[in-house]
Design a protein around this motif. Structure first.
Motif, PDB file in Angstrom:
ATOM      1  N   GLY A  80       0.846  -1.207   0.000  1.00  0.00           N
ATOM      2  CA  GLY A  80       0.000   0.000   0.000  1.00  0.00           C
ATOM      3  C   GLY A  80       0.864   1.233   0.000  1.00  0.00           C
ATOM      4  N   LEU A 127       5.825   5.534  -0.216  1.00  0.00           N
ATOM      5  CA  LEU A 127       6.207   5.887   1.162  1.00  0.00           C
ATOM      6  C   LEU A 127       5.901   4.748   2.118  1.00  0.00           C
ATOM      7  N   ASP A 132       1.136  -1.271  -4.978  1.00  0.00           N
ATOM      8  CA  ASP A 132      -0.144  -0.602  -4.762  1.00  0.00           C
ATOM      9  C   ASP A 132      -1.209  -1.199  -5.674  1.00  0.00           C
ATOM     10  N   LYS A 145      -0.354   4.685  -9.340  1.00  0.00           N
ATOM     11  CA  LYS A 145       0.595   4.914  -8.238  1.00  0.00           C
ATOM     12  C   LYS A 145       1.846   4.053  -8.445  1.00  0.00           C
ATOM     13  N   ARG A 147      -3.032  -6.305  -5.929  1.00  0.00           N
ATOM     14  CA  ARG A 147      -3.516  -6.318  -4.543  1.00  0.00           C
ATOM     15  C   ARG A 147      -2.611  -7.261  -3.762  1.00  0.00           C
ATOM     16  N   VAL A 148      -2.286  -6.895  -2.546  1.00  0.00           N
ATOM     17  CA  VAL A 148      -1.314  -7.689  -1.784  1.00  0.00           C
ATOM     18  C   VAL A 148      -1.784  -9.134  -1.617  1.00  0.00           C
ATOM     19  N   GLU A 149      -3.093  -9.314  -1.464  1.00  0.00           N
ATOM     20  CA  GLU A 149      -3.610 -10.661  -1.213  1.00  0.00           C
ATOM     21  C   GLU A 149      -3.331 -11.591  -2.394  1.00  0.00           C
ATOM     22  N   ARG A 154       2.959   1.882   5.646  1.00  0.00           N
ATOM     23  CA  ARG A 154       2.667   3.111   6.389  1.00  0.00           C
ATOM     24  C   ARG A 154       1.256   3.531   6.005  1.00  0.00           C
ATOM     25  N   ALA A 155       0.435   3.790   7.008  1.00  0.00           N
ATOM     26  CA  ALA A 155      -0.937   4.263   6.760  1.00  0.00           C
ATOM     27  C   ALA A 155      -1.671   3.337   5.793  1.00  0.00           C
TER      28      ALA A 155
HETATM   29  C1  SAM Z   1      -3.507   5.767   2.752  1.00  0.00           C
HETATM   30  S1  SAM Z   1      -2.580   5.200   1.384  1.00  0.00           S
HETATM   31  C2  SAM Z   1      -0.944   5.183   2.077  1.00  0.00           C
HETATM   32  C3  SAM Z   1       0.096   5.424   1.034  1.00  0.00           C
HETATM   33  C4  SAM Z   1       1.537   5.486   1.562  1.00  0.00           C
HETATM   34  N1  SAM Z   1       1.957   4.264   2.203  1.00  0.00           N
HETATM   35  C5  SAM Z   1       1.743   6.656   2.488  1.00  0.00           C
HETATM   36  O1  SAM Z   1       2.093   6.454   3.656  1.00  0.00           O
HETATM   37  O2  SAM Z   1       1.565   7.802   2.041  1.00  0.00           O
HETATM   38  C6  SAM Z   1      -2.979   3.465   1.289  1.00  0.00           C
HETATM   39  C7  SAM Z   1      -2.653   2.848  -0.054  1.00  0.00           C
HETATM   40  O3  SAM Z   1      -2.935   1.451   0.022  1.00  0.00           O
HETATM   41  C8  SAM Z   1      -3.391   1.023  -1.259  1.00  0.00           C
HETATM   42  N2  SAM Z   1      -4.109  -0.249  -1.054  1.00  0.00           N
HETATM   43  C9  SAM Z   1      -5.302  -0.415  -0.425  1.00  0.00           C
HETATM   44  N3  SAM Z   1      -5.619  -1.724  -0.387  1.00  0.00           N
HETATM   45  C10 SAM Z   1      -4.606  -2.397  -1.005  1.00  0.00           C
HETATM   46  C11 SAM Z   1      -4.350  -3.777  -1.267  1.00  0.00           C
HETATM   47  N4  SAM Z   1      -5.212  -4.721  -0.886  1.00  0.00           N
HETATM   48  N5  SAM Z   1      -3.206  -4.118  -1.891  1.00  0.00           N
HETATM   49  C12 SAM Z   1      -2.325  -3.158  -2.271  1.00  0.00           C
HETATM   50  N6  SAM Z   1      -2.515  -1.831  -2.050  1.00  0.00           N
HETATM   51  C13 SAM Z   1      -3.634  -1.456  -1.420  1.00  0.00           C
HETATM   52  C14 SAM Z   1      -4.244   2.187  -1.741  1.00  0.00           C
HETATM   53  O4  SAM Z   1      -4.410   2.190  -3.150  1.00  0.00           O
HETATM   54  C15 SAM Z   1      -3.453   3.393  -1.217  1.00  0.00           C
HETATM   55  O5  SAM Z   1      -2.578   3.901  -2.200  1.00  0.00           O
END
Ligand code: SAM
Length: 214
Positions: free
Chosen positions: A82, A87, A105, A110, A132-134, A146-147
């Motif tokens: 994510g 970041l 991501d 992104k 998707r990570v899964e 992060r976040a």
């Molecule tokens: C809130 S953002 C955080 C981005 C970065 N890590 C930061 O700290 O600025 C969360 C990110 O997770 C990605 N995301 C959400 N579910 C995901 C998944 N199942 N697999 C991969 N990425 C995912 C979203 O597209 C988004 O870009």
């Protein structure tokens, strides 16, 4: 004479126990500039100004560098789950050329932005991954975020990707007491490390975990 952005970055990094070379300092600032330049196209961050990028993104991500060096001495592959605009993955890739960093991501543009950063900053150890990570396959010695998600969702969603002996590095705000009380079976948190990020008036911590020995 007022401090330059490089001075501010270097002083903040020193507070975090990180020594920046000139090249690393310039790459970090160039990354921040790219993030702001392409933000409208890629929808990368709510932060809109260079000072905010410095504290909320560059220094906040640099806060993970010394702890990573301390908790995991090996070389190898790091997956940043994510990662959004990269970041903390891009910052780690700049600071640790010995680690192969993949910024993952679910949003294609992104991941494409991270690929662009890797090309423009000439970082051969960095790549953007769209999935998707899964549903990702692979094996990584460090899995960071992060976040991204709650700790249980982060661990459950990425457990199939953690190499034997690998560690999770989750960057969080306040110590997530409720999430720590709801860990999935087989996951052991071994350190909750509170951080002070220069210029950031917010609670920050890193949760470190590994798979429990069978
Ligand atoms: C809130 S953002 C955080 C981005 C970065 N890590 C930061 O700290 O600025 C969360 C990110 O997770 C990605 N995301 C959400 N579910 C995901 C998944 N199942 N697999 C991969 N990425 C995912 C979203 O597209 C988004 O870009």
């Amino acid at each position: 004479m007022s401090a330059t952005p490089l001075d501010t970055l270097r002083a903040g990094a020193a507070t975090l126990g990180v020594a920046l070379s000139d090249t690393q300092g310039e790459q970090l600032l160039a990354y921040g500039t790219l993030m702001l330049k392409w933000n409208k196209v890629y929808n990368l961050t709510a932060v809109r100004d260079p000072a905010g990028v410095m504290t909320h993104h560059l220094l906040d991500s640099l806060a993970a560098v010394a702890p990573l060096q301390r908790e995991w001495a090996g070389k190898g592959r790091l997956l940043d789950v994510g990662s959004g605009g990269g970041l903390p993955g891009v910052v780690i890739a700049i600071m640790r050329p010995d680690i192969e960093v993949s910024c993952l991501d679910a949003v294609a543009k992104k991941a494409a932005f991270v690929q662009q950063v890797a090309a423009e900053l000439e970082l051969p150890n960095l790549r953007g991954l769209h999935a998707r990570v899964e549903s990702l396959a692979g094996s990584y010695e460090v899995i960071s975020s992060r976040a991204f998600a709650s700790l249980p969702d982060f661990f459950n969603g990425s457990v199939h990707l953690l190499a034997p002996g690998g560690v999770w590095l989750a960057m969080k705000g306040k110590v997530p007491t409720d999430e720590l009380a709801a860990l999935p079976a087989g996951v052991a948190v071994f350190h909750v490390e509170q951080l002070t990020v220069p210029g950031l008036d917010a609670e920050r911590c890193i949760v470190w975990a590994r798979k429990e020995a069978a």
